[in-house]
Scaffold this motif. Structure first.
Motif, mmCIF file in Angstrom:
data_model
loop_
_atom_site.group_PDB
_atom_site.id
_atom_site.type_symbol
_atom_site.label_atom_id
_atom_site.label_comp_id
_atom_site.label_asym_id
_atom_site.label_seq_id
_atom_site.Cartn_x
_atom_site.Cartn_y
_atom_site.Cartn_z
ATOM 1 N N GLY A 194 -3.550 23.480 33.308
ATOM 2 C CA GLY A 194 -3.345 24.092 34.623
ATOM 3 C C GLY A 194 -2.564 23.235 35.595
ATOM 4 O O GLY A 194 -2.498 23.527 36.786
ATOM 5 N N MET A 195 -1.975 22.170 35.074
ATOM 6 C CA MET A 195 -1.303 21.199 35.945
ATOM 7 C C MET A 195 -0.109 21.818 36.686
ATOM 8 O O MET A 195 0.693 22.522 36.101
ATOM 9 C CB MET A 195 -0.822 20.036 35.079
ATOM 10 N N LEU A 196 -0.020 21.531 37.980
ATOM 11 C CA LEU A 196 1.096 21.992 38.802
ATOM 12 C C LEU A 196 2.023 20.812 39.112
ATOM 13 O O LEU A 196 1.645 19.661 38.907
ATOM 14 C CB LEU A 196 0.570 22.594 40.115
ATOM 15 N N TRP A 197 3.194 21.140 39.641
ATOM 16 C CA TRP A 197 4.188 20.113 39.966
ATOM 17 C C TRP A 197 4.494 20.097 41.441
ATOM 18 O O TRP A 197 4.573 21.150 42.063
ATOM 19 C CB TRP A 197 5.485 20.383 39.199
ATOM 20 N N LEU A 198 4.662 18.894 41.936
ATOM 21 C CA LEU A 198 5.045 18.732 43.331
ATOM 22 C C LEU A 198 6.429 18.090 43.392
ATOM 23 O O LEU A 198 6.727 17.169 42.631
ATOM 24 C CB LEU A 198 4.014 17.858 44.044
ATOM 25 N N GLN A 235 2.641 4.581 58.648
ATOM 26 C CA GLN A 235 3.851 5.343 58.401
ATOM 27 C C GLN A 235 3.507 6.801 58.234
ATOM 28 O O GLN A 235 2.366 7.153 57.930
ATOM 29 C CB GLN A 235 4.608 4.806 57.181
ATOM 30 N N MET A 236 4.514 7.647 58.469
ATOM 31 C CA MET A 236 4.279 9.076 58.329
ATOM 32 C C MET A 236 4.080 9.430 56.863
ATOM 33 O O MET A 236 4.760 8.906 55.992
ATOM 34 C CB MET A 236 5.490 9.851 58.832
ATOM 35 N N VAL A 237 3.172 10.353 56.614
ATOM 36 C CA VAL A 237 3.137 10.997 55.305
ATOM 37 C C VAL A 237 4.213 12.078 55.317
ATOM 38 O O VAL A 237 5.074 12.130 54.442
ATOM 39 C CB VAL A 237 1.743 11.583 55.013
ATOM 40 N N GLN A 250 16.799 7.931 56.176
ATOM 41 C CA GLN A 250 17.352 8.821 55.173
ATOM 42 C C GLN A 250 16.433 8.895 53.956
ATOM 43 O O GLN A 250 15.866 7.881 53.548
ATOM 44 C CB GLN A 250 18.733 8.326 54.730
ATOM 45 N N SER A 251 16.300 10.100 53.416
ATOM 46 C CA SER A 251 15.451 10.374 52.253
ATOM 47 C C SER A 251 13.972 10.404 52.586
ATOM 48 O O SER A 251 13.135 10.467 51.683
ATOM 49 C CB SER A 251 15.709 9.386 51.101
ATOM 50 N N GLN A 252 13.646 10.372 53.875
ATOM 51 C CA GLN A 252 12.229 10.521 54.243
ATOM 52 C C GLN A 252 11.724 11.881 53.777
ATOM 53 O O GLN A 252 12.432 12.889 53.828
ATOM 54 C CB GLN A 252 12.057 10.390 55.773
ATOM 55 N N GLU A 253 10.471 11.899 53.351
ATOM 56 C CA GLU A 253 9.819 13.127 52.921
ATOM 57 C C GLU A 253 9.705 14.096 54.096
ATOM 58 O O GLU A 253 9.316 13.692 55.198
ATOM 59 C CB GLU A 253 8.410 12.808 52.400
ATOM 60 N N VAL A 254 10.022 15.367 53.873
ATOM 61 C CA VAL A 254 9.939 16.354 54.953
ATOM 62 C C VAL A 254 9.012 17.516 54.593
ATOM 63 O O VAL A 254 8.167 17.910 55.386
ATOM 64 C CB VAL A 254 11.354 16.887 55.324
ATOM 65 N N VAL A 255 9.182 18.063 53.399
ATOM 66 C CA VAL A 255 8.330 19.177 52.958
ATOM 67 C C VAL A 255 7.968 18.942 51.496
ATOM 68 O O VAL A 255 8.817 18.541 50.701
ATOM 69 C CB VAL A 255 9.083 20.542 53.039
ATOM 70 N N ALA A 256 6.721 19.206 51.148
ATOM 71 C CA ALA A 256 6.326 19.180 49.736
ATOM 72 C C ALA A 256 6.303 20.611 49.218
ATOM 73 O O ALA A 256 5.829 21.518 49.902
ATOM 74 C CB ALA A 256 4.958 18.545 49.579
ATOM 75 N N VAL A 257 6.842 20.782 48.020
ATOM 76 C CA VAL A 257 6.865 22.097 47.368
ATOM 77 C C VAL A 257 6.016 22.002 46.113
ATOM 78 O O VAL A 257 6.190 21.079 45.309
ATOM 79 C CB VAL A 257 8.309 22.498 46.997
ATOM 80 N N ILE A 258 5.092 22.944 45.963
ATOM 81 C CA ILE A 258 4.239 22.931 44.775
ATOM 82 C C ILE A 258 4.561 24.162 43.934
ATOM 83 O O ILE A 258 4.673 25.269 44.457
ATOM 84 C CB ILE A 258 2.743 22.911 45.149
ATOM 85 N N ALA A 259 4.730 23.934 42.633
ATOM 86 C CA ALA A 259 5.135 25.028 41.751
ATOM 87 C C ALA A 259 4.507 24.836 40.379
ATOM 88 O O ALA A 259 3.863 23.825 40.108
ATOM 89 C CB ALA A 259 6.651 25.082 41.651
ATOM 90 N N THR A 260 4.742 25.815 39.529
ATOM 91 C CA THR A 260 4.091 25.817 38.218
ATOM 92 C C THR A 260 4.643 24.758 37.272
ATOM 93 O O THR A 260 3.957 24.354 36.340
ATOM 94 C CB THR A 260 4.266 27.186 37.553
ATOM 95 N N ASP A 261 5.904 24.367 37.472
ATOM 96 C CA ASP A 261 6.491 23.383 36.564
ATOM 97 C C ASP A 261 7.600 22.644 37.294
ATOM 98 O O ASP A 261 7.961 23.003 38.415
ATOM 99 C CB ASP A 261 7.049 24.067 35.309
ATOM 100 N N VAL A 295 -0.151 10.721 48.642
ATOM 101 C CA VAL A 295 -1.060 11.434 49.546
ATOM 102 C C VAL A 295 -0.820 12.945 49.427
ATOM 103 O O VAL A 295 -1.751 13.751 49.415
ATOM 104 C CB VAL A 295 -0.871 10.942 50.995
ATOM 105 N N LEU A 296 0.458 13.313 49.293
ATOM 106 C CA LEU A 296 0.800 14.734 49.182
ATOM 107 C C LEU A 296 0.223 15.346 47.905
ATOM 108 O O LEU A 296 -0.279 16.473 47.923
ATOM 109 C CB LEU A 296 2.327 14.903 49.207
ATOM 110 N N ALA A 297 0.305 14.609 46.811
ATOM 111 C CA ALA A 297 -0.226 15.139 45.552
ATOM 112 C C ALA A 297 -1.741 15.331 45.648
ATOM 113 O O ALA A 297 -2.283 16.337 45.178
ATOM 114 C CB ALA A 297 0.128 14.202 44.396
#
Lengths: 782, 288, 166
Positions: A34-38, A89-91, A100-111, A259-261
């Motif tokens: 059931g593992m998802l991907w971030l 620091q910000m999560v 630059q390349s700072q995390e802005v949005v996490a997307v979670i999906a099936t793979d 932290v996001l995961a």
């Protein structure tokens, strides 16, 4: 019975079998039902206001299950996290990105493919803001403020030493040299990137967190501190650090993706995996170095160093996210008095915020020792050249003498042991120093450019004594739990975590040496916080000085118990017994003996009634001092006047790390460390333009050397044991990385000094050398 | 890094491949894939269809015939590198193939792909300019020959039509007195050139240069042929003076820009140095 | 996006799968066939952690589509040892301490094994050139070169032996 394989045996590594057959177990190899991907949307700008985030198109991608933004985290007060340096620091950002390349949005999906499609479909509207990337500009009064929650860009100001006394010594000195030395921003670039798999069990309220961590226990505590208020309680957090594909300091910090995961797993009730790609790893993970040093060194008429002064700006990017011990904001940078005997020194360091990724880590370096060694070894070379002296002779005159140890340095370190003269003489003999100088003179007469560079470094590793060393309050001891089974086979667990150093072999050899159980029969485990004793982890060459010492002490505790059992079995007094490799025997009667296997068996089957059964112990080792490995390196280079290319002809490295447990592994550590010293000296750098855009964000532009560029190393050794370590060992992993860069730089400058060149900053690339040749009229236009 | 979605077809004949290209204007040809697949992973390309020509038979070969060395466009760089024929008779080509990317990439990367991708940093374009090569483009209407000088029209663009496939590269077969050399300065194995120079010359028994090809890699928007430098060599005894004169002109022809690989001045200076050294080596080889 | 039925030989075993066109060979091997010895270290065909042997030649599996392997023979690190016997190159890496963290090791082993098959008696510099498409961050390459020489010697000795009668 197999060989015991104690100290000095180049036993082949126990961990090799799985790595050789594709059975290593790295983070991306884990797969749970059931593992998802971030995956993560990152900022293209170094400083920008987020006007809007639109996930509507991404939400339509089949298989995209959800998003996490800063606003979502804010509801749980999880949008910030502490750094190991006590900053934060910000999560994820609420409204402004800072690098630059700072995390802005996490997307979670099936793979992983769908997650990437989701990231590509998220639209973020930014309003770019002005940036400050130069730390000197960041210190000016009317500049852009990087941190909204701080008064200025100065993170801290730190000083050490005798300012007035040093100034007085400089005033009286016969020769003074000054140089601006920049140690550029680089990256550990382990071949495995970072990643994690968070598995929240909503029924039992338990988190299993698989992660590429050099310090799994610290991670557990940090997770409990960050998310304790939302129910993550430390007893219900299990951190598992599996096989690690290279760490080098880059896998010490906790990254926002982790932290996001965890948040995603808790929110969705499924295991969630996040694995960085290489670009994310280079662009956003913690960097190393980035020190701007103004150094001064003074000598008297007789050519004796009398004083040193350094004024330094430390660029930390948007957050002080280094993993330095809390009492030392500039790490152990004040080891910069090096291998030399003088008593006046003063340094000040300012930590500065800029719009660059946060850091910096101690990349194969015991907290800023690389910066310190580069500064002092460059300055000593400049001073020797300035006086018209051979840099080897100059060093031999100024070294701390063997009889001066233990030696108190001008900036307060007590060096445990050393023999610097011997190490340099061995290196000079190995390379044929006098002949090389003759050859150099002949070549110079013909217009050819050849240089010889020396680096005689002193390292400081094994953090550290509890009264001085802690990270976020956690004292920097380390641990070993040793259990010996009835048949005389053992399992030992540690608070450290190998990333290729060979702990499964080396630790087993320590226990074998102390307890007589063959190393082959000692199973080593690390990385699972449910089973391993607490420890601060593996970095800064601390495993052998701390956990290795703990192993020896634990084994000795059990040997003491074995003595009691032997006295019982042999019906003699404990004092009548003598230990020999793997057995106690009655003094004067070697035939009357009990082997460790017999004694352990008796601990379970026939132990004295006044003794606890079993054969187990745990030890938390608090080192009384740091250890001070040292060495002398000599490098020979030839320079192509047409192209500026520098060819390393020879490189001799003589290392002294005290007692060598497994010489094969020590040599392997030195080879690897030398290449990681060569790389920043000659090739690697992360460069930012004035808008904060990174150059060097892929392996096409970040110049990790291949086997073709990497020089052929010649290694030698001297052995000066540490007097306070249980078996005289010092750390070794980072000595070569720390010691090598100035040898290269000194060699190049040595080749060019007669043209008027005094200094060149690393990395010493071909165009840089060519520009110097051009400036000094020595470029060859064919 | 994950490519975007696309369709894929692996025709087994050239005519099927050409038909697919004609039917799908958004299609891209997949040869070795070592430029295209990384571009897909960075989502810098998003073709609707990949037409994989790896299964089309008869596109990988090396043969000398009719005064030419003919090279099938799908010939792998590694096969150029290991070819005894290439090593013995076409040292400029051998030098070039050996300097492209790294050994593993060369096992799949193709000479045709290297040319058709027309990256100004690719190595074969300059080499083919120096050789005065020509290429065959197959399209729906049949084959046409394109002199290499007319092939590169800009960065990443060629005179190939969208429905054409590059199938063969031809360079003049070795004559007595031919010599060539490719010299490339790269920061490490696998890097693109900071600067590189391809030279191909012919010298007669008297030591006079009878023909010369000289071209530069990654020193302009396309590979640059240095006609003035070539003219400075032809008809001259190939001595140091002629070599240096040619090198000066080559440097003038370069259009470098300052970047992380070096300044404009550095790169221009490299052209001089590399041209001199490449010509010396080519001359040595020509005399063998 | 088109999907394709493919059939290939993986370490001598016939395997079939339905793959989307964009699936990378490295993900087919790791995530569909669950052979995780093939690693991923970069996105730019630079590091060689994903090296597999495709039809006899080492290639970077992150830059090959799974569908391109239809009909191919693929060998991964899991296929190096035969009948419980380590390949000489594996033995060499163990004996000469040619690995530390182990992450680049599968790629190094496969590249070296393929190289030795064609170059039984290489110089150190030829070995360095041959492995220059594989990055190692731990070893400084010294012991990898030694390990390849160890294997070369062992393989030469084995091929000099008369074939055992069976």
């Amino acid at each position: 019975m197999p060989e015991i394989n104690g100290f000095g045996h180049s036993m082949k590594r126990k961990e090799d079998a799985r790595f050789l057959q594709g059975k290593g177990n790295y983070i991306d190899d884990f797969k749970l039902p059931g593992m998802l991907w971030l995956d993560i949307v990152r900022s293209p700008y170094a400083h920008a206001r987020i006007k809007s985030i639109d996930t509507s198109q991404a939400a339509k991608v089949p298989g995209v299950l959800g998003f996490i933004t800063g606003r979502d985290l804010e509801k749980y007060n999880l949008h910030w996290m502490p750094t190991l340096a006590g900053d934060k620091q910000m999560v994820l950002p609420i409204d402004t990105v800072k690098y630059q390349s700072q995390e802005v949005v996490a997307v979670i999906a099936t793979d992983r493919y769908t997650a990437a499609d989701g990231v590509a479909a998220v639209t973020v509207d930014y309003e770019p803001l002005p940036v400050v990337v130069d730390p000197h500009k960041a210190l000016q009064p009317d500049t852009i403020k990087v941190r909204d929650d701080k008064d200025s860009n100065r993170i801290w100001h730190w000083e050490v030493g005798d300012r007035e006394g040093t100034a007085a010594a400089f005033a009286q000195a016969a020769t003074i040299v000054r140089e601006k030395i920049y140690i550029p921003r680089i990256h550990v670039a382990s071949i495995e990137t970072c990643g994690c798999l968070a598995d929240w069990d909503g029924v039992n309220k338990r988190l299993t967190f698989y992660v590429t961590s050099q310090a799994p226990h610290v991670y557990r505590t940090v997770l409990a501190l960050v998310a304790g208020h939302v129910g993550l309680s430390e007893e219900n957090i299990r951190v598992v650090s599996p096989d690690i594909g290279g760490g080098f300091g880059g896998k010490v910090p906790v990254y926002p993706g982790y932290v996001l995961a965890v948040a995603a797993s808790v929110l969705l009730g499924k295991p969630v995996k996040w694995i960085e790609d290489r670009s994310e790893n280079l662009a956003a993970d913690s960097f190393a170095r980035d020190y701007h040093i103004n150094a001064e060194l003074a000598a008297d008429q007789a050519g004796r160093i009398v004083a040193m002064r350094m004024d330094t700006v430390a660029d930390h990017g948007y957050s002080d996210a280094q993993a330095s011990p809390s009492k030392f904001p500039a790490g152990l940078f004040h080891i910069a008095t090096g291998s030399y005997d003088f008593q006046k020194a003063y340094m000040q360091v300012d930590g500065v915020y800029t719009n660059k990724p946060p850091g910096g880590v101690a990349y194969r370096c015991s907290f800023r020792v690389t910066e310190a060694v580069h500064a002092i070894e460059r300055m000593v070379d400049i001073l020797a050249h300035e006086r018209g002296e051979d840099p080897a002779e100059f060093r031999l005159r100024n070294f701390i003498k063997p009889e001066q140890f233990p030696y108190m340095s001008a900036l307060g370190w007590e060096y445990d042991s050393g023999n610097y003269h011997q190490a340099l003489r061995v290196a000079m003999d190995m390379i044929g120093y006098a002949d090389l100088r003759r050859e150099q003179a002949e070549k110079r007469a013909r217009g050819e450019l050849m240089g010889i560079g020396i680096s005689s470094f002193t390292e400081i590793v094994g953090a550290g004594p509890a009264h001085q060393f802690d990270i976020i309050g956690l004292k920097m001891f380390d641990s070993c739990e040793l259990r010996v089974h009835p048949t005389g086979k053992a399992i030992a667990r540690f608070g450290t975590k190998s990333q290729g150093q060979g702990h499964e072999t080396t630790y087993a050899q320590i226990i074998a040496n102390e307890l007589g159980i063959p190393a082959e029969h000692v199973k080593i485990e690390e990385g699972d916080t449910d089973t391993a004793p607490y420890g601060l982890g593996t970095y800064a060459s601390r495993s052998t000085p701390t956990a290795g010492a703990a192993a020896a002490v634990a084994a000795r505790k059990l040997r003491d118990k074995a003595r009691k059992i032997a006295a019982h079995l042999l019906e003699c007094a404990e004092d009548d017994l003598e230990w020999d490799k793997d057995r106690f025997f009655v003094k004067g009667a070697p035939g009357k003996a009990k082997t460790i296997q017999e004694l352990v068996f008796a601990a379970y089957t026939n132990h004295p009634s006044d003794l606890e059964g079993g054969f187990e112990t745990v030890h938390y080792y608090n080192p009384p001092n740091l250890t001070y490995p040292f060495g002398s390196y000599i490098c020979v280079v030839d320079i192509d006047r047409g192209t500026g290319q520098v060819q390393t002809r020879r490189f001799v490295a003589v290392d002294d790390c005290g007692t060598r447990i497994n010489p094969m592994i020590v040599e392997g550590q030195i080879h690897g460390g030398l290449t990681q010293g060569f790389a920043p000296a000659m090739m690697e750098e992360m460069q930012y333009d004035e808008n904060g855009n990174l150059y060097g964000g892929t392996f096409m532009d970040y110049m990790v050397p291949t086997a073709v560029e990497s020089p052929k190393w010649e290694v030698g050794e001297t052995v000066t044991p540490s007097p306070h370590h249980p078996f005289g060992a010092k750390g070794v992993g980072e000595s070569p990385t720390v010691g090598a860069p100035p040898a290269f730089a000194n060699a190049v400058v040595d080749a060019l000094w007669h043209l008027g060149v005094r200094h060149v900053d690393i990395p010493i690339t071909a165009p840089k050398v060519w520009e110097l040749l051009k400036q000094h009229g020595a470029a060859l236009e064919e | 890094m994950i490519p975007p979605a696309f369709d894929y077809a692996a025709p087994t004949s050239l005519s099927d491949a050409l038909a697919l290209l004609s039917q799908n204007p958004e299609a891209k040809v997949l040869a070795g894939g070592h430029s295209l697949i990384p571009a897909l992973k960075f989502r810098m390309a998003s073709p609707a269809l990949l037409v994989d020509i790896n299964k089309v038979a008869g596109l990988a070969y090396l043969r000398e015939a009719g005064g030419w060395l003919a090279i099938g466009a799908m010939t792998r760089e590694a096969d150029l590198d290991r070819s005894a024929l290439v090593r013995e008779k076409y040292p400029l080509l051998a030098d070039t193939a050996r300097m492209i990317a790294d050994p593993l990439v060369r096992n799949l990367a193709t000479i045709g792909g290297n040319l058709a991708h027309a990256d100004p940093a690719n190595d074969h374009p300059a080499t083919m300019l120096a050789y005065r090569a020509e290429v065959t483009a197959q399209g729906p209407a049949g084959a046409r020959t394109i002199p290499i000088a007319d092939f590169f029209t800009g960065p990443f663009t060629t005179s190939l039509a969208a429905n054409e496939i590059l199938t063969e590269i031809r360079l003049p077969a070795r004559r007595a007195g031919d010599g060539g050399c490719y010299l490339k300065i790269e920061r490490k194995v696998g890097d693109y050139a900071t600067a590189a120079v391809a030279v191909q010359i012919n010298v007669n028994a008297a030591g006079v240069c009878t023909s010369a090809g000289l071209a530069l890699t990654n020193l302009g928007l396309t590979a640059i042929r240095c006609a003035a430098a070539e003219a400075a060599l032809v008809g001259q005894p190939l001595d140091e003076a002629a070599i240096k004169a040619a090198a000066q002109r080559a440097a003038q022809a370069a259009e470098p820009v300052s970047d992380y690989r070096g300044s404009e001045a550095y790169k221009r200076s490299l052209v001089t140095t590399l041209t001199v050294r490449a010509l010396r080596t080519a001359l040595e080889r020509a005399r063998r | 996006m088109s999907t394709h039925h493919i059939k290939l030989t993986l370490n001598g075993e016939t395997k079939e799968a339905d793959v989307p066109a964009r699936l990378l060979l490295v993900h087919l091997i790791r995530e569909v066939f669950n052979l995780t010895g093939t690693h991923i270290g970069c996105d730019t065909t630079s590091c060689g952690a994903c090296t597999v042997i495709l039809n006899g030649r080492p290639v970077k599996a992150c830059t090959v589509l799974a569908v391109q392997a239809d009909g191919a023979a693929v060998q991964t690190v899991e296929g190096l040892a035969q009948g419980g016997q380590l390949h000489p190159i594996q033995e060499g890496f163990h004996q000469c301490h040619g690995l530390q963290c182990g992450f680049c090791t599968p790629g190094m082993l496969l590249t070296s094994a393929a190289f030795l098959a064609e170059h039984p008696n290489p110089s150190d510099d030829e070995i360095r050139w041959a492995i220059s498409g594989n990055l190692c961050r731990c070893t400084g390459y010294m012991n990898i070169v030694k390990a390849v020489q160890y294997a070369a010697e062992k393989m030469r000795a084995a091929s000099a032996q008369p074939a055992a009668a069976d």
